[in-house]
Enzyme design. Sequence first.
Site, short mmCIF file in Angstrom:
data_model
loop_
_atom_site.label_atom_id
_atom_site.label_comp_id
_atom_site.label_asym_id
_atom_site.label_seq_id
_atom_site.Cartn_x
_atom_site.Cartn_y
_atom_site.Cartn_z
N LEU A 7 0.85 -1.19 0.00
CA LEU A 7 0.00 0.00 0.00
C LEU A 7 0.89 1.24 0.00
O LEU A 7 1.56 1.53 0.99
CB LEU A 7 -0.92 0.01 1.22
CG LEU A 7 -2.02 -1.05 1.29
CD1 LEU A 7 -2.80 -0.91 2.59
CD2 LEU A 7 -2.96 -0.95 0.09
N VAL A 11 -4.20 5.44 -4.98
CA VAL A 11 -5.47 4.79 -5.27
C VAL A 11 -5.28 3.40 -5.88
O VAL A 11 -6.08 2.49 -5.62
CB VAL A 11 -6.34 5.68 -6.18
CG1 VAL A 11 -5.68 5.89 -7.54
CG2 VAL A 11 -7.74 5.10 -6.33
N ASP A 12 -4.25 3.20 -6.69
CA ASP A 12 -4.08 1.92 -7.38
C ASP A 12 -3.86 0.77 -6.41
O ASP A 12 -4.51 -0.27 -6.50
CB ASP A 12 -2.91 2.01 -8.37
CG ASP A 12 -3.17 2.98 -9.51
OD1 ASP A 12 -4.35 3.12 -9.90
OD2 ASP A 12 -2.22 3.60 -9.99
N SER A 13 -2.94 0.95 -5.47
CA SER A 13 -2.67 -0.12 -4.51
C SER A 13 -3.85 -0.34 -3.58
O SER A 13 -4.13 -1.47 -3.16
CB SER A 13 -1.40 0.18 -3.71
OG SER A 13 -1.50 1.41 -3.01
N MET A 32 6.09 0.12 2.33
CA MET A 32 7.55 0.04 2.35
C MET A 32 8.10 1.43 2.65
O MET A 32 7.94 2.35 1.86
CB MET A 32 8.06 -0.47 1.00
CG MET A 32 7.77 -1.92 0.75
SD MET A 32 8.13 -2.43 -0.97
CE MET A 32 6.47 -2.33 -1.68
N CYS A 96 14.63 -0.72 -8.96
CA CYS A 96 13.92 -0.84 -7.68
C CYS A 96 12.90 -1.96 -7.71
O CYS A 96 12.75 -2.69 -6.72
CB CYS A 96 13.24 0.49 -7.35
SG CYS A 96 12.34 0.48 -5.79
N GLY A 120 -0.24 -2.53 -6.98
CA GLY A 120 -1.18 -1.83 -7.86
C GLY A 120 -0.62 -1.56 -9.24
O GLY A 120 -1.10 -0.64 -9.93
N CYS A 196 10.28 8.49 -7.01
CA CYS A 196 9.69 8.63 -5.67
C CYS A 196 10.53 9.45 -4.71
O CYS A 196 9.99 10.09 -3.81
CB CYS A 196 9.37 7.26 -5.09
SG CYS A 196 10.83 6.31 -4.56
#
Length: 366
Positions: A7, A11-13, A32, A96, A120, A196
């Site tokens: 998570l 929204v996707d996850s 994570m 990654c 996701g 990220c």
Amino acid sequence: MKVLVGLSGGVDSAVAAKLLIDQGYDVTGVTMQLLPKLSGIYKEQTDDIEDAKKVADKLGIKHIVYDMRETFKTEIIDYFVEEYKQGRTPNPCFICNSKIKFGLFLEQALKDGFDKIATGHYAKIEKTEIEGDERFLLRQAEDAQKDQSYFLALLTQEQLSRSIFPLGDFTKEKVRSIAEDAGLINAHRPDSQDICFVPDDDYTRVINALAAGSFKEGKFIDTMGNEIGRHKGLQYYTIGQRRGLAIAMGYPVYVVKKDAKTNTVTVGKDEELFAESLIASRVNIILKKTIDKEIDIEVKTRYRQQKKKAKLIPLKNEEFKPTGKFKVEFIEPEKAVAEGQAAVFYTGDYIIGGGIIESVERLGIL
């Protein structure tokens, strides 16, 4: 079956977790924790963790946090900086996924008693048999605009066999609709568009903060090797760049090559941006166990581009043994191919495999 869903706070996850719950899986959510706490250098992850916890609470599942900051720093951030030092343009997300999101994450999940992991990502996994060999294949998602299979081409058979991508058949619009109907707080959260750990997509800010002393001013040269100006440091330039060069040639010029050994940036005309071929290293083959002869493929050397026709040629050493490297010969010259980026090979909507662009043979460059 016990599934640990990554998570991210997005929204996707969140919808991936909901879909798995609806399908009867025993779902736990995990975030994570990746970003070191260095104020002003990296993005902050606190809000993402809080949002992920709220999503888990709404879905009625347990939420945990895996602290992966140390490994992420050494395997991804340090790699990112080192690649720039070597004059390349890295794709840290590509690495990654292999080492962290489906590497360390999967290892920890299995240790903690989970059967599979899920994310996701917009992609599909298909179990099949090829030449008597059970294979887990990677396919592009139904939503071509959101498809992320390009970033997953380094995943091994073990990683694919233990992973679930619930969103492979969904459009982004449908995902947001599901989230809205479920009352999830992130139903309309904007998509992340950049790396990220890089704030505001400002790569040089991060690189300068971590390794400013590694870069020096140097020469701009033309494709014949003549000096035509001075550059600020290799970290400020990428293949295909036109803006910010401050070079007056009487016609548009672009960055066509960077050389860390000589600390030079080569600029040229638009037509000098094109490449005939590339060499890919660290290649992972998904579609079959090995590729030992030349095959016709389609290839992408950047995420947001159309697939291009090419030949994929396995390279062998003097003893005719595989080197693990492959040559990609473009049927038509390809523009702005950058060392360090990902080259991903396709047949139809299946991913053959992929690797890191080690070198590029460009047109008209000495």
